[in-house]
Design an enzyme around this catalytic site. Structure first.
Site, short mmCIF file in Angstrom:
data_model
loop_
_atom_site.label_atom_id
_atom_site.label_comp_id
_atom_site.label_asym_id
_atom_site.label_seq_id
_atom_site.Cartn_x
_atom_site.Cartn_y
_atom_site.Cartn_z
N LYS A 92 39.82 26.30 28.45
CA LYS A 92 40.38 27.63 28.21
C LYS A 92 41.88 27.64 28.51
CE LYS A 92 35.86 29.31 29.43
NZ LYS A 92 34.97 29.66 30.53
N HIS A 148 23.41 19.83 33.74
CA HIS A 148 24.78 20.31 33.99
C HIS A 148 25.41 19.78 35.26
CE1 HIS A 148 24.98 23.48 30.87
NE2 HIS A 148 23.67 23.50 31.02
N LYS A 200 35.11 20.61 44.07
CA LYS A 200 36.20 21.08 43.20
C LYS A 200 37.56 21.00 43.90
CE LYS A 200 33.06 24.21 40.70
NZ LYS A 200 33.04 23.83 39.27
N ARG A 230 34.62 28.52 40.60
CA ARG A 230 33.83 28.71 41.81
C ARG A 230 34.37 27.84 42.95
NH1 ARG A 230 28.99 31.62 41.69
NH2 ARG A 230 28.90 30.97 43.87
C1 T68 Z 1 28.48 23.77 35.55
N1 T68 Z 1 27.33 24.01 36.39
C2 T68 Z 1 29.12 22.44 35.86
N2 T68 Z 1 25.93 25.41 37.58
O1 T68 Z 1 29.47 22.39 37.22
C3 T68 Z 1 30.38 22.34 35.00
N3 T68 Z 1 23.82 25.58 39.35
O2 T68 Z 1 30.98 21.09 35.17
C4 T68 Z 1 30.01 22.53 33.53
O3 T68 Z 1 31.16 22.60 32.75
C5 T68 Z 1 29.22 23.80 33.34
O4 T68 Z 1 28.09 23.82 34.19
C6 T68 Z 1 28.74 23.98 31.92
O5 T68 Z 1 28.09 22.84 31.48
C7 T68 Z 1 27.05 25.25 36.81
O6 T68 Z 1 27.75 26.18 36.49
C8 T68 Z 1 25.50 26.60 38.03
O7 T68 Z 1 26.12 27.63 37.88
C9 T68 Z 1 24.24 26.66 38.75
C10 T68 Z 1 23.55 27.83 38.84
C11 T68 Z 1 22.36 27.83 39.52
C12 T68 Z 1 21.90 26.71 40.11
C13 T68 Z 1 22.65 25.59 40.03
#
Ligand code: T68
Length: 824
Positions: A665, A360, A559, A554
């Site tokens: 969304k 991700h 971002k 976030r």
């Molecule tokens: C997100 N990642 C991406 N990570 O940033 C986003 N990280 O571009 C993408 O659309 C989304 O994943 C779904 O694929 C995250 O949200 C975390 O939340 C996270 C949590 C714990 C440790 C590291």
């Protein structure tokens, strides 16, 4: 032909609400508080769900379809009540029934805490996937952790973020079922001993360990209109009760206390980091805890009605949501070898055919690595297995590349080994131990293949695939925006609810004046709804006729909320110096949580609030711009915000946002994207057409090129662009705080005068001019009412690809190969 809908007994529901109020609280409806009424209604809905749940599980037991286990540290489900009755196709019946009892369904929905067992995109994606899996009729388990405290609640005090614990379970959770009968033991620490079994085989055993009891709580995940109910199984930790006395007797009091402490800490709280790994011991414990319990469960469930565990992968697939659940690879190996006496090769065959990994992020600080000594101390048997996986893999690298012209074998090992530099590299374990590796948008997967995971891609290209993210239209349109949902259904029928590609039919209305007016009228009503929320929560009056320009996600440097607020400051200067210049009013809406220890992010929140204070109270501005920071951005208020957005700010530094899902969304709700060519924005623009989006900034190629060459010097821009200079100087001249030094750290992030290669790592100043210009194009476009209406409508009409139903279909067809369960 009238479509079949699920039966729902409204009168029974009403009776059961009354009955529940009485038996739960010994009260009549007149005496009950809204919270008590909510509980009573939720239990009544659960009754209806349980019937479907049992039917689904029975059909699955008979038909024996393959099951996906979606393993994730996070499930950001959002409130269940409204979503559940929507998917039961009972929203209207429930609303009417409640009205007859003199209860407003919206008031009731607001009584539910927003379960926030996730940080952001990754956790919310998991929730959308479960919704799609049930709706499409596939059997799935979400496997996760029942954190006592989820994502913290955010309070804004004097402009600063303050974190408040999220006690979401305070009033209990009416939808959950505690399944004590499925509890499992999970072992930590101790050491490994070797022994020879009856058959003369060398076996391994963990001894001297601490043990906790993993107790599952099941939550129903209801498919839309099809009666399918899957299970989100989240684990809680409890001490093994009888052990305490035994060990006290044995004089091992210390250990008993330690075990009890471990159990009480394990599921206490979600780590509040997004795209960042803190590397804490407790986090690794959490990972192994829920994975061990889930893997044991999956294997035992299979063994209930199959005898050949070597074919496990024909009936089960583990999808690892990022690297956080990757110990599943070694845990499955352990169970197969230690509990079922598999040979290494047989266990490896099953494991690699069962596991799949989704990446991700490419952010370096999110790459999960554990120090070997910690890993080994906590999980001695698992470490031993990882060590052997690594040994064999390094061997494979050497066999493949030794003697190949121009290839540095040591460099290959350095970049791909699972154990290196005294670290366990979880992504490498996930890639080696599974058969599928996917990114979450086309661009992201390309970057993985060509750059981040290049060596792996070259060695095993067959494992790599892309699955562009998606979102569920049931929550983010049908529930979040009832006015637009109804309008769409009137225009094209309700097929879109389960087949979002049908939105395409709306394109026929793009030039239809009446349709355009209706569309914008609905947007206006949603803006009024949000304006009311803002007035109630922020005490700021915003004009629903102004452009609602929204950045909610976030808070992270990549971002670039900072780019947005700097642009707002510039606009402020512009209006002050040219008071008579024509300017279309704009409301800048922000919402963002910062990880508790992320100082730059927290200071950015303070800056946004300070700028808001100055601008909103400056009589010279006369309300031409307003800035609003929405406190405690979460799934429930996100639904209001998306519905009301005109402009969707998706302005990450190109190459950094793996996909984004907020972008989808907002598009679904008719907002126009203002963004960089990053993540899924690229595909959004592809679908809607460049003329219906506002794209600016460096491309990912350009960013990566700069990075390769050590960045750029932002001082050049500061010195040559008076707009930039003025805005930056205002950060440190007291305009936004009495303490001139307060925002100095942000200033220094942009202009690092000591080390210019560390300056502006996210290319904010480099993209500034191009961003201003895009903002101007937006303001111009908005004033052409017809043009804007057409653009907004076309965004909704072009979002078909971005349903999580489509993503799940691709996973099923290309990776998971599941069969549908058929209900009679
Ligand atoms: C997100 N990642 C991406 N990570 O940033 C986003 N990280 O571009 C993408 O659309 C989304 O994943 C779904 O694929 C995250 O949200 C975390 O939340 C996270 C949590 C714990 C440790 C590291």
């Amino acid at each position: 032909m009238k479509k079949k809908t699920l039966p729902f007994d409204k009168d029974l529901f009403k009776r059961s609400v009354l009955y529940n109020v009485k038996t739960l609280y010994r009260k009549t409806m007149e005496e009950a508080t809204p919270q008590e009424m909510y509980q009573a209604a939720a239990y009544a809905i659960k009754d209806a769900i349980v019937d479907h749940w049992m039917t689904t599980q029975k059909a699955a037991a008979e038909q024996d379809p393959k099951i996906v286990y979606y393993m994730s540290m996070e499930f950001l489900m959002g409130r269940a009540f409204g979503n559940n009755i929507i998917n039961l196709q009972a929203y209207k019946a429930v609303k009417d029934a409640l009205e007859e009892l003199d209860i407003d369904v919206n008031v009731l929905e607001d009584q539910e805490p927003d379960p926030a067992l996730g940080n952001g995109g990754l956790g919310r994606l998991a929730a959308c996937f479960l919704d799609s899996l049930s709706t499409l009729g596939y059997m799935a388990y979400g496997c996760g952790i029942r954190y006592k405290y989820g994502m913290f609640r955010q309070k804004i005090q004097d402009g600063y973020q303050v974190e408040v614990p999220d006690a979401w379970l305070e009033n209990g959770n009416p939808f959950e079922l505690r399944r004590n009968e499925y509890a499992k033991e999970v072992k930590f620490g101790g050491y490994v001993t070797m022994y020879t079994d009856d058959m003369g085989r060398t076996m391994f055993k963990q001894e001297g360990y601490q043990v906790v009891k993993a107790v599952p709580y099941d939550l129903p995940v209801i498919g839309y209109g099809n009666g399918v109910v899957n299970t989100l199984r989240i684990w809680d930790a409890e001490p093994i009760q009888c052990f305490q006395l035994d060990s006290f007797d044995k004089g091992d009091y210390q250990k008993a206390v330690e075990q009890e402490n471990l159990a009480s800490q394990l599921c206490e709280v979600l780590y509040p980091n997004d795209n960042h790994i803190a590397g804490k011991e407790l986090r690794l414990k959490q990972q192994y805890f829920f994975i061990s319990a889930s893997v044991q469960t999956a294997v035992q469930k299979y063994m209930q009605n199959h005898d050949d565990l070597r074919k496990f992968y024909e009936k089960a697939v583990f999808q690892l949501n990022d690297t956080h659940p990757t110990v599943a690879v070694a845990e499955l190996m352990r169970v197969l070898m230690d509990d079922y006496q598999f040979s290494w090769d047989d266990a490896w065959d099953v494991t690699t055919k069962t596991c799949c990994y989704t990446n991700h992020t490419i952010m370096a600080e999110a790459l999960e690595k554990w120090p070997v000594d910690l890993f080994q101390r906590l999980l001695p048997r698992i470490y031993q297995i990882v060590d052997e996986i690594n040994r064999r893999f390094v061997d494979q690298i050497m066999r493949k590349y030794t003697g190949s012209a121009g290839i540095d074998v040591q460099a290959k090992i350095r970049s791909m080994a699972i154990l290196y530099d005294n670290q366990v590299k979880m992504a490498h374990l996930a890639i080696v131990g599974g058969h599928s590796v996917n990114g979450v948008a086309k661009l992201h997967t390309e970057i993985l293949e060509k750059r981040e995971l290049k060596d792996f891609y070259e060695m095993m290209p067959e494992k790599f695939n892309n699955k562009t993210n998606g979102i569920t239209q049931r929550r983010f349109l049908l529930h979040a925006n009832p006015l637009l949902a109804e309008w769409v259904t009137n225009k094209i029928g309700d097929g879109w609810i389960t087949d979002l590609s049908q939105m395409d039919k709306l394109k026929a209305f793009a030039n239809d004046k009446k349709a355009q007016n209706e569309f914008m009228e609905i947007k206006f009503k949603n803006k009024e709804r949000l304006a009311k929320y803002i007035l109630e929560h922020n005490g700021v009056k915003v004009d629903p006729k102004s452009i609602f320009d929204v950045q909610v996600k976030r808070l992270h440097e990549y971002k670039r909320q900072l780019l947005n607020i700097l642009q707002v400051i510039h606009k402020y200067n512009d209006i002050k110096t040219h008071p008579s210049k024509d300017f279309y009013p704009k409301t800048y809406i922000f919402g963002a949580k910062a990880a508790a220890g992320y100082l730059t992010a927290k200071l950015t929140i303070k800056l946004i609030n300070s700028v808001a204070d100055v601008i909103n109270n400056d009589p010279d501005i006369g309300g031409k711009i307003k800035v609003v920071f929405i406190e405690d951005y979460r799934v429930s208020n996100a639904e209001l915000i998306f519905a009301a957005a005109d402009v969707s700010e998706q302005i990450s530094t190109a190459s950094k946002e793996a996909s984004g899902t907020g972008n989808m969304k907002m598009m679904l709700n008719g907002a126009v994207t203002l963004g960089t060519l990053d993540g899924a924005n690229v595909e959004i623009v592809n679908e809607v057409g460049e003329e219906n989006a506002f794209i600016f900034g460096l491309t990912s190629q350009e960013v990566m090129e700069y990075e390769k060459n050590g960045g750029y010097n932002p001082m050049d821009i500061y010195n040559s662009d008076p707009n930039v200079k003025k805005v930056l100087d205002m950060l440190v001249d007291g305009t936004f705080s009495e303490d001139k030094e307060l925002f100095r750290p942000l200033y220094n992030c942009l202009l690092n005068t000591i080390n210019s290669s560390k300056a502006d790592q996210y290319f904010i100043l480099k993209d500034f001019e191009s961003y201003l210009e895009a903002q101007k194009r937006i303001s111009d476009a908005y004033q052409d009412k017809k043009r804007w209406a057409k653009m907004a409508l076309l965004n909704t009409a072009s979002c078909g690809k971005f349903s999580s139903d489509r993503t799940i279909k691709e996973y099923v067809d290309e990776v998971w190969h599941l069969d549908k369960v058929e209900l009679q």
